[in-house]
Design a protein around this motif. Structure first.
Motif, PDB file in Angstrom:
ATOM      1  N   ILE A  36      -4.545   1.681 -55.665  1.00 40.28           N
ATOM      2  CA  ILE A  36      -3.897   2.363 -54.545  1.00 40.28           C
ATOM      3  C   ILE A  36      -4.721   3.530 -54.023  1.00 40.28           C
ATOM      4  O   ILE A  36      -4.383   4.113 -53.001  1.00 40.28           O
ATOM      5  CB  ILE A  36      -2.483   2.852 -54.913  1.00 40.28           C
ATOM      6  N   LEU A  37      -5.791   3.876 -54.713  1.00 38.93           N
ATOM      7  CA  LEU A  37      -6.606   5.014 -54.291  1.00 38.93           C
ATOM      8  C   LEU A  37      -7.371   4.695 -53.007  1.00 38.93           C
ATOM      9  O   LEU A  37      -7.879   3.590 -52.845  1.00 38.93           O
ATOM     10  CB  LEU A  37      -7.597   5.399 -55.383  1.00 38.93           C
ATOM     11  N   PRO A  38      -7.463   5.672 -52.096  1.00 37.72           N
ATOM     12  CA  PRO A  38      -8.263   5.465 -50.884  1.00 37.72           C
ATOM     13  C   PRO A  38      -9.729   5.191 -51.253  1.00 37.72           C
ATOM     14  O   PRO A  38     -10.190   5.625 -52.318  1.00 37.72           O
ATOM     15  CB  PRO A  38      -8.131   6.803 -50.144  1.00 37.72           C
ATOM     16  N   ILE A  68      -4.103  13.195 -50.120  1.00 38.27           N
ATOM     17  CA  ILE A  68      -3.606  11.857 -49.771  1.00 38.27           C
ATOM     18  C   ILE A  68      -3.528  10.998 -51.031  1.00 38.27           C
ATOM     19  O   ILE A  68      -2.541  10.295 -51.264  1.00 38.27           O
ATOM     20  CB  ILE A  68      -4.501  11.201 -48.699  1.00 38.27           C
ATOM     21  N   ALA A  69      -4.573  11.063 -51.870  1.00 42.09           N
ATOM     22  CA  ALA A  69      -4.597  10.285 -53.113  1.00 42.09           C
ATOM     23  C   ALA A  69      -3.472  10.724 -54.048  1.00 42.09           C
ATOM     24  O   ALA A  69      -2.767   9.886 -54.625  1.00 42.09           O
ATOM     25  CB  ALA A  69      -5.947  10.418 -53.798  1.00 42.09           C
ATOM     26  N   ASN A  71      -0.645  12.132 -53.257  1.00 40.97           N
ATOM     27  CA  ASN A  71       0.630  11.667 -52.682  1.00 40.97           C
ATOM     28  C   ASN A  71       0.866  10.190 -53.006  1.00 40.97           C
ATOM     29  O   ASN A  71       1.984   9.792 -53.351  1.00 40.97           O
ATOM     30  CB  ASN A  71       0.658  11.886 -51.173  1.00 40.97           C
ATOM     31  N   LYS A  72      -0.178   9.382 -52.891  1.00 39.20           N
ATOM     32  CA  LYS A  72      -0.054   7.955 -53.215  1.00 39.20           C
ATOM     33  C   LYS A  72       0.226   7.756 -54.703  1.00 39.20           C
ATOM     34  O   LYS A  72       1.024   6.885 -55.081  1.00 39.20           O
ATOM     35  CB  LYS A  72      -1.322   7.203 -52.819  1.00 39.20           C
ATOM     36  N   LEU A  73      -0.413   8.554 -55.538  1.00 34.39           N
ATOM     37  CA  LEU A  73      -0.186   8.459 -56.991  1.00 34.39           C
ATOM     38  C   LEU A  73       1.253   8.809 -57.349  1.00 34.39           C
ATOM     39  O   LEU A  73       1.884   8.119 -58.157  1.00 34.39           O
ATOM     40  CB  LEU A  73      -1.150   9.375 -57.745  1.00 34.39           C
ATOM     41  N   THR A  75       3.902   8.611 -55.420  1.00 29.91           N
ATOM     42  CA  THR A  75       4.767   7.523 -54.936  1.00 29.91           C
ATOM     43  C   THR A  75       4.705   6.334 -55.888  1.00 29.91           C
ATOM     44  O   THR A  75       5.736   5.773 -56.261  1.00 29.91           O
ATOM     45  CB  THR A  75       4.359   7.101 -53.506  1.00 29.91           C
ATOM     46  N   TRP A  76       3.483   5.936 -56.284  1.00 28.32           N
ATOM     47  CA  TRP A  76       3.325   4.797 -57.197  1.00 28.32           C
ATOM     48  C   TRP A  76       4.030   5.065 -58.518  1.00 28.32           C
ATOM     49  O   TRP A  76       4.730   4.195 -59.046  1.00 28.32           O
ATOM     50  CB  TRP A  76       1.849   4.494 -57.434  1.00 28.32           C
TER      51      TRP A  76
END
Length: 103
Positions: A36-38, A68-69, A71-73, A75-76
């Motif tokens: 999921i990492l950019p 951003i990374a 935030n994605k982490l 959420t995951w």
């Protein structure tokens, strides 16, 4: 142990602690977090310890990419039943300087 058995229960999520496959199953599941990492973010994983990094010349851009990374982490982790502990997390700022004019 011996003639004593634990009570019967249904395992609805996770893996039984101490099971032979527990670590392997956890690593297979948790390694998906790297996907999921950019593209601008590097990630390395050691069991449940994750390190992310970003390189560049523009600190504002690096900070934005890392946020951003993160935030994605978050959420995951929320969607997959994991918790990130801020008190166990660190941010390290490292400056690498290139040496020019070397023969």
């Amino acid at each position: 142990m011996g003639n004593f058995y634990s009570d019967y229960f249904i395992q609805s999520e996770g893996v039984p602690q101490g099971s032979i496959l527990s670590v392997t199953l956890f690593v297979v599941h948790f390694s998906q977090i790297l996907k999921i990492l950019p593209p601008s973010i590097e990630g390395t994983l050691y069991v449940d310890d994750l390190q992310i990094s970003c390189q560049g010349n523009n600190m504002c851009l690096i900070e934005r990419q890392l946020q951003i990374a993160v935030n994605k982490l978050v959420t995951w982790c929320d969607e997959n039943g994991h918790t990130i502990y801020p008190e166990k997390s660190r941010c390290v700022h490292s400056i690498q300087q290139s040496i020019s004019g070397m023969p």
